[in-house]
Scaffold this motif. Structure first.
Motif, PDB file in Angstrom:
ATOM      1  N   ALA A 174       4.552   1.640   1.553  1.00 36.33           N
ATOM      2  CA  ALA A 174       5.610   2.416   0.917  1.00 36.33           C
ATOM      3  C   ALA A 174       5.804   3.767   1.608  1.00 36.33           C
ATOM      4  O   ALA A 174       6.744   4.485   1.302  1.00 36.33           O
ATOM      5  N   ARG A 175       4.938   4.079   2.523  1.00 35.99           N
ATOM      6  CA  ARG A 175       5.026   5.336   3.270  1.00 35.99           C
ATOM      7  C   ARG A 175       5.195   5.003   4.764  1.00 35.99           C
ATOM      8  O   ARG A 175       4.926   3.896   5.188  1.00 35.99           O
ATOM      9  N   PRO A 176       5.637   5.969   5.560  1.00 40.99           N
ATOM     10  CA  PRO A 176       5.771   5.706   6.999  1.00 40.99           C
ATOM     11  C   PRO A 176       4.459   5.213   7.606  1.00 40.99           C
ATOM     12  O   PRO A 176       3.386   5.689   7.253  1.00 40.99           O
ATOM     13  N   TRP A 177       4.592   4.235   8.505  1.00 43.42           N
ATOM     14  CA  TRP A 177       3.425   3.654   9.172  1.00 43.42           C
ATOM     15  C   TRP A 177       3.744   3.630  10.664  1.00 43.42           C
ATOM     16  O   TRP A 177       4.360   2.686  11.153  1.00 43.42           O
ATOM     17  N   PRO A 178       3.364   4.678  11.408  1.00 40.94           N
ATOM     18  CA  PRO A 178       3.694   4.734  12.835  1.00 40.94           C
ATOM     19  C   PRO A 178       3.219   3.489  13.575  1.00 40.94           C
ATOM     20  O   PRO A 178       2.111   3.017  13.361  1.00 40.94           O
ATOM     21  N   GLY A 179       4.078   2.949  14.422  1.00 45.81           N
ATOM     22  CA  GLY A 179       3.727   1.778  15.208  1.00 45.81           C
ATOM     23  C   GLY A 179       3.892   0.458  14.485  1.00 45.81           C
ATOM     24  O   GLY A 179       3.476  -0.577  14.990  1.00 45.81           O
ATOM     25  N   ALA A 180       4.503   0.469  13.303  1.00 43.13           N
ATOM     26  CA  ALA A 180       4.698  -0.767  12.547  1.00 43.13           C
ATOM     27  C   ALA A 180       5.597  -1.728  13.322  1.00 43.13           C
ATOM     28  O   ALA A 180       6.501  -1.305  14.051  1.00 43.13           O
ATOM     29  N   ALA A 181       5.361  -3.038  13.169  1.00 46.72           N
ATOM     30  CA  ALA A 181       6.168  -4.049  13.851  1.00 46.72           C
ATOM     31  C   ALA A 181       7.591  -4.079  13.313  1.00 46.72           C
ATOM     32  O   ALA A 181       8.527  -4.413  14.024  1.00 46.72           O
ATOM     33  N   LEU A 182       7.765  -3.709  12.055  1.00 47.19           N
ATOM     34  CA  LEU A 182       9.079  -3.731  11.416  1.00 47.19           C
ATOM     35  C   LEU A 182       9.127  -2.612  10.400  1.00 47.19           C
ATOM     36  O   LEU A 182       8.170  -2.391   9.661  1.00 47.19           O
ATOM     37  N   GLN A 183      10.265  -1.918  10.365  1.00 46.53           N
ATOM     38  CA  GLN A 183      10.467  -0.881   9.360  1.00 46.53           C
ATOM     39  C   GLN A 183      11.754  -1.186   8.621  1.00 46.53           C
ATOM     40  O   GLN A 183      12.770  -1.480   9.242  1.00 46.53           O
ATOM     41  N   LEU A 184      11.702  -1.131   7.301  1.00 51.29           N
ATOM     42  CA  LEU A 184      12.877  -1.376   6.467  1.00 51.29           C
ATOM     43  C   LEU A 184      13.286  -0.090   5.780  1.00 51.29           C
ATOM     44  O   LEU A 184      12.436   0.695   5.361  1.00 51.29           O
ATOM     45  N   GLU A 185      14.574   0.085   5.653  1.00 48.45           N
ATOM     46  CA  GLU A 185      15.099   1.245   4.957  1.00 48.45           C
ATOM     47  C   GLU A 185      16.174   0.775   3.996  1.00 48.45           C
ATOM     48  O   GLU A 185      17.087   0.042   4.381  1.00 48.45           O
ATOM     49  N   VAL A 186      16.084   1.154   2.743  1.00 44.76           N
ATOM     50  CA  VAL A 186      17.096   0.785   1.762  1.00 44.76           C
ATOM     51  C   VAL A 186      18.270   1.738   1.935  1.00 44.76           C
ATOM     52  O   VAL A 186      18.111   2.953   1.857  1.00 44.76           O
ATOM     53  N   VAL A 187      19.465   1.178   2.186  1.00 46.01           N
ATOM     54  CA  VAL A 187      20.650   2.011   2.407  1.00 46.01           C
ATOM     55  C   VAL A 187      21.608   1.975   1.229  1.00 46.01           C
ATOM     56  O   VAL A 187      22.460   2.830   1.102  1.00 46.01           O
ATOM     57  N   ALA A 188      21.499   0.962   0.376  1.00 47.30           N
ATOM     58  CA  ALA A 188      22.375   0.884  -0.791  1.00 47.30           C
ATOM     59  C   ALA A 188      21.744  -0.035  -1.823  1.00 47.30           C
ATOM     60  O   ALA A 188      21.015  -0.955  -1.484  1.00 47.30           O
ATOM     61  N   THR A 189      21.989   0.246  -3.054  1.00 52.36           N
ATOM     62  CA  THR A 189      21.530  -0.627  -4.130  1.00 52.36           C
ATOM     63  C   THR A 189      22.671  -0.848  -5.090  1.00 52.36           C
ATOM     64  O   THR A 189      23.634  -0.077  -5.135  1.00 52.36           O
ATOM     65  N   ARG A 190      22.567  -1.911  -5.850  1.00 51.62           N
ATOM     66  CA  ARG A 190      23.591  -2.206  -6.852  1.00 51.62           C
ATOM     67  C   ARG A 190      22.872  -2.396  -8.172  1.00 51.62           C
ATOM     68  O   ARG A 190      21.895  -3.142  -8.250  1.00 51.62           O
ATOM     69  N   ALA A 191      23.340  -1.723  -9.195  1.00 51.01           N
ATOM     70  CA  ALA A 191      22.703  -1.819 -10.505  1.00 51.01           C
ATOM     71  C   ALA A 191      22.888  -3.218 -11.086  1.00 51.01           C
ATOM     72  O   ALA A 191      23.860  -3.908 -10.797  1.00 51.01           O
ATOM     73  N   VAL A 245       0.837  -1.195   0.000  1.00 52.35           N
ATOM     74  CA  VAL A 245       0.000   0.000   0.000  1.00 52.35           C
ATOM     75  C   VAL A 245       0.872   1.245   0.000  1.00 52.35           C
ATOM     76  O   VAL A 245       2.016   1.221   0.440  1.00 52.35           O
ATOM     77  N   ALA A 246       0.318   2.333  -0.495  1.00 50.98           N
ATOM     78  CA  ALA A 246       0.992   3.622  -0.478  1.00 50.98           C
ATOM     79  C   ALA A 246      -0.034   4.710  -0.167  1.00 50.98           C
ATOM     80  O   ALA A 246      -0.374   5.520  -1.024  1.00 50.98           O
ATOM     81  N   PRO A 247      -0.544   4.726   1.058  1.00 48.92           N
ATOM     82  CA  PRO A 247      -1.572   5.710   1.407  1.00 48.92           C
ATOM     83  C   PRO A 247      -0.983   7.115   1.492  1.00 48.92           C
ATOM     84  O   PRO A 247       0.218   7.278   1.698  1.00 48.92           O
ATOM     85  N   THR A 248      -1.834   8.102   1.348  1.00 46.55           N
ATOM     86  CA  THR A 248      -1.363   9.473   1.540  1.00 46.55           C
ATOM     87  C   THR A 248      -0.970   9.633   3.009  1.00 46.55           C
ATOM     88  O   THR A 248      -1.520   8.960   3.890  1.00 46.55           O
ATOM     89  N   PRO A 249       0.004  10.497   3.295  1.00 46.60           N
ATOM     90  CA  PRO A 249       0.510  10.609   4.680  1.00 46.60           C
ATOM     91  C   PRO A 249      -0.551  10.871   5.736  1.00 46.60           C
ATOM     92  O   PRO A 249      -0.485  10.323   6.828  1.00 46.60           O
ATOM     93  N   ASP A 250      -1.546  11.674   5.434  1.00 50.55           N
ATOM     94  CA  ASP A 250      -2.555  11.980   6.451  1.00 50.55           C
ATOM     95  C   ASP A 250      -3.690  10.961   6.494  1.00 50.55           C
ATOM     96  O   ASP A 250      -4.594  11.067   7.310  1.00 50.55           O
ATOM     97  N   ALA A 251      -3.647   9.938   5.646  1.00 47.56           N
ATOM     98  CA  ALA A 251      -4.715   8.933   5.612  1.00 47.56           C
ATOM     99  C   ALA A 251      -4.568   7.868   6.692  1.00 47.56           C
ATOM    100  O   ALA A 251      -5.513   7.158   7.002  1.00 47.56           O
ATOM    101  N   VAL A 252      -3.382   7.751   7.282  1.00 45.10           N
ATOM    102  CA  VAL A 252      -3.129   6.704   8.279  1.00 45.10           C
ATOM    103  C   VAL A 252      -3.310   7.286   9.674  1.00 45.10           C
ATOM    104  O   VAL A 252      -2.411   7.893  10.224  1.00 45.10           O
TER     105      VAL A 252
END
Length: 95
Positions: free
Chosen positions: A68-85, A38-45
């Motif tokens: 795909a957007r911040p979800w306060p109180g989520a059990a797990l949050q992932l952040e992409v720190v590097a990618t390889r082409a 999901v990718a809700p608008t920020p104020d929709a959550v």
């Protein structure tokens, strides 16, 4: 000889249910799929909405909700720190 099973994957796309209805659409899809992106608008959550969807997810015991957007109180949050082409793994960390 063992019994072979095949798992079929289905992709459902709800292009734009609208800000008023996206939570209802998510709630209906929870028992039907394994993963919801999901990718809700920020104020929709809202906190009430998070509690309601969280309870629905716990009852389903089979669906993971990935936002795909911040979800306060989520059990797990992932952040992409590097990618390889090209081919290969993507690097991510959990917090």
């Amino acid at each position: 000889m063992g019994r072979a099973t095949a798992r079929t994957w289905r992709t459902l796309l709800v292009d734009h249910p609208g800000e008023q209805h996206w939570a209802e659409v998510v709630s209906v899809l929870i028992p039907a799929v394994d993963v919801l992106l999901v990718a809700p608008t920020p104020d929709a959550v809202t906190s009430h909405l998070m509690q309601r969807l969280g309870a629905r997810l716990r009852r389903s015991r089979r669906c993971a909700l990935v936002s795909a957007r911040p979800w306060p109180g989520a059990a797990l949050q992932l952040e992409v720190v590097a990618t390889r082409a090209g081919r290969g793994w993507r690097t991510a960390t959990g917090s």
